[in-house]
Design a protein around this motif. Structure first.
Motif, mmCIF file in Angstrom:
data_model
loop_
_atom_site.group_PDB
_atom_site.id
_atom_site.type_symbol
_atom_site.label_atom_id
_atom_site.label_comp_id
_atom_site.label_asym_id
_atom_site.label_seq_id
_atom_site.Cartn_x
_atom_site.Cartn_y
_atom_site.Cartn_z
ATOM 1 N N ASN A 6 19.744 -10.025 43.887
ATOM 2 C CA ASN A 6 20.627 -9.674 44.934
ATOM 3 C C ASN A 6 20.882 -10.807 46.035
ATOM 4 O OD1 ASN A 6 22.405 -9.056 47.035
ATOM 5 N ND2 ASN A 6 21.717 -6.890 47.147
ATOM 6 N N PRO A 7 21.858 -11.769 46.058
ATOM 7 C CA PRO A 7 21.956 -13.005 47.157
ATOM 8 C C PRO A 7 22.196 -12.583 48.347
ATOM 9 C CG PRO A 7 23.990 -12.735 46.097
ATOM 10 C CD PRO A 7 23.101 -11.551 45.443
ATOM 11 N N VAL A 8 22.070 -11.550 48.823
ATOM 12 C CA VAL A 8 22.208 -11.282 50.334
ATOM 13 C C VAL A 8 21.466 -10.047 50.667
ATOM 14 C CG1 VAL A 8 24.506 -11.769 50.332
ATOM 15 C CG2 VAL A 8 24.335 -9.590 49.695
ATOM 16 N N GLY A 9 20.481 -9.489 49.995
ATOM 17 C CA GLY A 9 19.568 -8.621 50.373
ATOM 18 C C GLY A 9 18.617 -8.001 49.394
ATOM 19 N N ALA A 10 17.988 -6.879 49.322
ATOM 20 C CA ALA A 10 16.928 -6.216 48.492
ATOM 21 C C ALA A 10 17.933 -5.820 47.417
ATOM 22 C CB ALA A 10 16.380 -5.356 49.239
ATOM 23 N N GLY A 11 17.251 -5.517 46.349
ATOM 24 C CA GLY A 11 17.662 -4.578 45.059
ATOM 25 C C GLY A 11 18.012 -5.882 44.056
ATOM 26 N N SER A 12 18.500 -5.284 42.893
ATOM 27 C CA SER A 12 18.946 -6.064 41.743
ATOM 28 C C SER A 12 20.358 -5.941 41.450
ATOM 29 C CB SER A 12 18.140 -5.813 40.449
ATOM 30 O OG SER A 12 16.928 -5.973 40.824
ATOM 31 N N LEU A 13 21.115 -6.689 40.685
ATOM 32 C CA LEU A 13 22.485 -6.703 40.306
ATOM 33 C C LEU A 13 22.385 -6.988 38.820
ATOM 34 C CD1 LEU A 13 24.059 -9.305 42.899
ATOM 35 C CD2 LEU A 13 24.376 -6.753 42.677
ATOM 36 N N TRP A 14 23.307 -6.174 38.158
ATOM 37 C CA TRP A 14 23.582 -6.241 36.630
ATOM 38 C C TRP A 14 24.775 -6.877 36.437
ATOM 39 C CZ3 TRP A 14 19.499 -3.588 34.531
ATOM 40 C CH2 TRP A 14 18.984 -2.777 35.164
ATOM 41 N N ASP A 16 27.646 -6.894 35.009
ATOM 42 C CA ASP A 16 28.995 -6.480 35.299
ATOM 43 C C ASP A 16 29.300 -6.177 36.590
ATOM 44 O OD1 ASP A 16 27.616 -4.317 35.382
ATOM 45 O OD2 ASP A 16 28.966 -3.122 34.022
ATOM 46 N N ASN A 17 28.419 -6.278 37.673
ATOM 47 C CA ASN A 17 28.540 -6.092 39.222
ATOM 48 C C ASN A 17 29.768 -6.867 39.810
ATOM 49 O OD1 ASN A 17 25.006 -5.089 39.867
ATOM 50 N ND2 ASN A 17 26.746 -3.654 39.183
ATOM 51 N N LEU A 18 30.449 -6.252 40.405
ATOM 52 C CA LEU A 18 31.611 -6.733 41.319
ATOM 53 C C LEU A 18 31.154 -7.118 42.890
ATOM 54 C CD1 LEU A 18 34.709 -5.311 40.092
ATOM 55 C CD2 LEU A 18 34.451 -7.891 40.101
ATOM 56 N N THR A 19 30.233 -5.910 43.321
ATOM 57 C CA THR A 19 29.769 -5.888 44.591
ATOM 58 C C THR A 19 28.153 -5.523 44.618
ATOM 59 O OG1 THR A 19 30.071 -3.690 45.037
ATOM 60 C CG2 THR A 19 31.974 -4.983 45.389
ATOM 61 N N THR A 20 27.436 -5.769 45.754
ATOM 62 C CA THR A 20 25.931 -5.187 45.903
ATOM 63 C C THR A 20 26.154 -3.602 46.286
ATOM 64 O OG1 THR A 20 25.905 -5.770 48.012
ATOM 65 C CG2 THR A 20 25.532 -7.380 46.871
ATOM 66 N N ALA A 21 24.849 -3.054 46.272
ATOM 67 C CA ALA A 21 24.940 -1.740 46.711
ATOM 68 C C ALA A 21 25.508 -1.322 47.820
ATOM 69 C CB ALA A 21 23.481 -1.284 46.582
ATOM 70 N N ALA A 32 24.676 -21.595 37.198
ATOM 71 C CA ALA A 32 23.590 -21.335 37.638
ATOM 72 C C ALA A 32 22.829 -19.993 37.279
ATOM 73 C CB ALA A 32 23.889 -20.915 39.081
ATOM 74 N N ARG A 33 23.467 -19.355 36.285
ATOM 75 C CA ARG A 33 22.840 -18.030 35.865
ATOM 76 C C ARG A 33 22.429 -17.168 37.222
ATOM 77 N NH1 ARG A 33 20.892 -20.966 31.444
ATOM 78 N NH2 ARG A 33 22.097 -20.963 29.652
ATOM 79 N N ALA A 34 23.441 -16.951 38.265
ATOM 80 C CA ALA A 34 23.262 -15.966 39.445
ATOM 81 C C ALA A 34 24.441 -15.460 39.945
ATOM 82 C CB ALA A 34 22.232 -17.025 40.437
ATOM 83 N N PHE A 35 24.221 -14.601 40.998
ATOM 84 C CA PHE A 35 25.228 -14.043 41.709
ATOM 85 C C PHE A 35 25.340 -14.854 42.989
ATOM 86 C CE2 PHE A 35 24.982 -10.893 38.333
ATOM 87 C CZ PHE A 35 26.640 -10.206 38.519
ATOM 88 N N LEU A 36 26.680 -15.251 43.367
ATOM 89 C CA LEU A 36 26.949 -15.769 44.607
ATOM 90 C C LEU A 36 27.749 -14.723 45.363
ATOM 91 C CD1 LEU A 36 27.979 -19.417 43.396
ATOM 92 C CD2 LEU A 36 25.598 -18.306 43.948
ATOM 93 N N PRO A 37 27.712 -14.843 46.681
ATOM 94 C CA PRO A 37 28.498 -13.812 47.745
ATOM 95 C C PRO A 37 29.499 -14.701 48.225
ATOM 96 C CG PRO A 37 26.510 -15.073 48.828
ATOM 97 C CD PRO A 37 26.475 -15.590 47.476
#
Length: 321
Positions: A6-14, A16-21, A32-37
């Motif tokens: 998660n680029p903005v906090g704790a936890g993981s992302l899958w 197909d995620n569009l948002t964090t928890a 980058a093979r990473a999620f960006l906010p």
């Protein structure tokens, strides 16, 4: 498939995620093979829920830009089915990117996709000269199950379709190399045999009685082109099953080590053996819920040799090595 930070906090992302928890919008950067906010997000984000970044505001992402024809939105469920089809495409493309296919370091042609909804007649899926045609209507679970039963196929999913049809495109790319065709024909047979006649014979007479001794599926026995596509798709299935197993934090005595990366594995026999052993356990878990086996296939020695052949060429082919 990896599990992402998660680029903005704790936890993981899958994937197909569009948002964090907590609801923060994010998008996946395949380079980058990473999620960006932050934007720019794909222009299809609000249309079909694409969760990849774009090169600029209002542009399509790397995956959506490959779609030259989209389904007619007036057809029933076309948009929902298109969204699921594009999600399967993103997954398959990201898998192949682990072996450098269709990334900036890949000097070759990218696939072009025609993703079509079915009206009164079915859409014939296939590949020709870099153009891949997929019926998005196959995303409908009822239709897909009915066709799986009609064709006596133990496995039929949108990711499976993507991997199979992209495999044809990969063969076309590799066939442009001077050192590929002779090796391919020695392993799979002569692809110059009449394709239409071979498929007609397959659908009329069925597979040879001993097909399990030499092929992964009945369809693979129809023609060398289909044997390649099925074998290539199965290599991608097995590699991604193993990668997802590791990424989920699961353990098995079959794994070489806890940080093993199946996409970096150079020993094809070890990759195939480990992945196949993991499917046995996962199949057992599926049965505990009354579900069909996740991977209902048996790997004969000839099939394993073909899988190793495909592994060798996919790992070195994208960059012309």
């Amino acid at each position: 498939m990896r599990v992402f930070s998660n680029p903005v906090g704790a936890g993981s992302l899958w994937f197909d995620n569009l948002t964090t928890a907590d609801g923060t919008p994010v998008a996946y950067d395949p380079q980058a093979r990473a999620f960006l906010p932050m934007p720019p997000f794909c222009a299809n984000r609000e249309v079909i829920g694409c969760n990849w970044i774009a090169p600029s505001q209002g542009a399509f992402c790397q995956s959506c830009a490959m779609t030259a024809l989209a389904p007619d939105p007036s057809l029933p469920n076309a948009m929902l089915n298109w969204a699921q089809t594009e999600a399967a495409k993103r997954w398959a493309l990201d898998n192949l990117g682990r072996w450098h296919w269709f990334r900036p370091e890949d000097p070759g042609t990218r696939p072009v996709f025609h993703l079509l909804a079915e009206g009164a007649t079915p859409v014939p899926m296939g590949h020709i000269n870099g153009v891949i045609t997929i019926s998005v209507t196959e995303a409908d679970p009822v239709l897909r199950v009915s066709r799986r039963q009609a064709l006596d196929e133990p496995y039929r999913t949108m990711i499976g379709h993507m991997r199979h049809e992209i495999a044809h495109m990969l063969w076309w790319r590799l066939s442009l190399r001077h050192d590929f065709l002779d090796a391919f024909r020695a392993m799979f047979g002569d692809e110059q045999a009449n394709y239409t006649s071979a498929l007609q014979a397959h659908y009329t007479n069925g597979p040879p009685p001993d097909w399990k001794n030499n092929f992964l599926t009945t369809y693979a026995s129809a023609h060398p082109h289909e044997d390649w596509a099925e074998t290539c798709a199965h290599l991608l299935h097995l590699t991604d099953i193993a990668d997802s197993f590791v990424a989920a934090g699961l353990s098995s005595p079959e794994l070489p080590d806890r940080n093993w990366d199946p996409y970096s594995e150079t020993n094809a026999e070890r990759l195939i053996t480990v992945a196949a052993s993991l499917t046995i356990g996962v199949n057992h878990i599926n049965r505990s819920m009354g579900l069909s086996d996740l991977y209902p296939f048996v790997l004969s020695e000839p099939a394993r040799r073909k899988l190793a052949f495909v592994h060798d060429w996919l790992r070195r082919g994208a960059q012309g090595r």
